[in-house]
Design a protein around this motif. Structure first.
Motif, short mmCIF file in Angstrom:
data_model
loop_
_atom_site.label_atom_id
_atom_site.label_comp_id
_atom_site.label_asym_id
_atom_site.label_seq_id
_atom_site.Cartn_x
_atom_site.Cartn_y
_atom_site.Cartn_z
N LEU A 192 10.60 2.46 10.73
CA LEU A 192 9.21 2.86 10.84
C LEU A 192 8.88 4.01 9.90
N ARG A 193 9.78 4.99 9.82
CA ARG A 193 9.56 6.10 8.89
C ARG A 193 9.54 5.61 7.45
N GLU A 196 6.27 3.94 6.88
CA GLU A 196 5.19 4.92 6.77
C GLU A 196 5.20 5.58 5.38
N LYS A 199 3.93 3.05 3.04
CA LYS A 199 2.48 2.93 3.18
C LYS A 199 1.76 4.08 2.46
N GLN A 200 2.28 5.31 2.64
CA GLN A 200 1.66 6.45 1.95
C GLN A 200 1.74 6.29 0.44
#
Length: 257
Positions: A192-193, A196, A199-200
C-alpha cells in the motif's frame, strides 16, 4: 523417589519389597498378597504388612485382588533405599464410604483450587481418581461390571485425549494462520505504501504534463492569434491595393473628352 500423593482411590497398607532398589530392573510386578515382608521390618510408626491368611479361606479374595491388580495396578515408590509397593484395597465399601468419598472429593477440589468450569487438569485428575475408586468398589461385588466400567473409562480418556489433540492442533493452526495473516497484513501495508508513492509520482507527472499541455496550448494560441493578425493585415493591404489598381484601371480606360 518421593511417596505418592494423596489419592481418592483406596489402597492397602504399603508392603516392603524384599529386593533392593538397585535390582528393580529384573524383578517382576508383585501379585496381590503374594509379597512376603522383608526380614528387616520397618519401625512401628511406619506402614506394616498385613498378617498372613489361610489359603483356603482367601481363595475368592485372592481372585478379587488379582482382578483389582489387573484393572488398577499397584503403585510403587522408593524411600530410604527400600522399595515399597501399595496395592488397591479389596475391602468392600458401604454407604458411608461412598458419602465419605463424596466429601473427600469436594474437599480436595476446594483445597487444590480446581476450577468449576472450563478446562482444568486438577478437576479432571480428581474426578479420574474418584471414578477409579468407583471401579474398585464395583469390581469387588462384580468383576465383570468392573471390567466394563474400566472399558468405559478408557474410552472416555481416549475421547478426551482425541479432543485435546484436536484442540492443540486447532490452536497451532490458528496461531499459524494468525502469523500468516499478520505477515500478509505487513506485506499489504508495504504494498500500500508503495502504491501510494507510485500514485504521488503519477500525480506529479500528471501535473507536469498538464502544465506542459497548458503552456503548449497558450503558445499555440499566441501563434495562431499572431498569424490571424498578420493574415488580416495582408488581406487589408491586398484590398487597398486592389482598390487602388481598380481606380487606376478605371482612369486608364476612361476615354478623354
Amino acid at each position: 523417589m518421593i511417596p505418592p500423593a494423596e489419592s481418592l482411590l483406596r489402597y492397602d497398607t504399603p508392603v516392603l519389597q524384599s529386593r533392593a532398589v538397585d535390582r528393580t530392573a529384573d524383578r517382576k510386578t508383585p501379585k496381590a498378597r503374594s509379597l512376603k515382608p522383608s526380614p528387616q521390618q520397618p519401625p512401628l510408626s511406619g506402614p506394616v504388612p498385613p498378617p498372613p491368611r489361610s489359603p483356603g479361606a482367601d481363595a475368592p479374595r485372592q481372585q478379587t485382588e488379582e482382578v483389582l491388580n489387573a484393572l488398577l495396578p499397584p503403585r510403587e515408590w522408593a524411600e530410604a533405599g527400600q522399595l515399597w509397593v501399595q496395592q488397591v484395597s479389596s475391602t468392600p465399601c458401604t454407604r458411608s464410604d461412598v458419602v465419605q468419598l463424596t466429601d473427600q472429593l469436594d474437599a480436595l477440589l476446594g483445597r487444590r483450587q480446581a476450577r468449576e468450569t472450563g478446562i482444568c487438569p486438577v478437576r479432571r485428575e480428581l474426578y479420574g481418581q474418584c471414578f477409579d475408586e468407583l471401579i474398585r468398589q464395583v469390581t469387588i461385588n462384580c468383576a465383570e461390571r468392573g471390567v466394563l466400567l474400566l472399558r468405559i473409562r478408557n474410552e472416555i480418556r481416549m475421547t478426551v485425549a482425541a479432543y485435546q489433540t484436536l484442540y492443540e492442533s486447532s490452536m497451532a493452526f490458528g496461531v499459524r494462520k494468525a502469523l500468516q495473516a499478520e505477515q500478509g497484513k505487513s506485506d499489504m501495508e508495504t504494498r500500500l505504501r508503495e502504491l501510494e508513492l507510485e500514485k504521488q509520482d503519477l500525480e506529479h507527472q500528471l501535473s507536469e504534463q498538464k502544465a506542459r499541455c497548458e503552456a503548449v496550448e497558450k503558445r499555440e494560441l499566441e501563434i495562431r492569434q499572431t498569424e490571424e493578425r498578420k493574415h488580416g493585415e495582408e488581406i487589408q493591404f491586398l484590398k487597398r491595393t486592389n482598390q487602388q489598381l481598380k481606380a487606376q484601371l478605371e482612369v486608364t480606360i476612361t476615354p478623354k473628352k
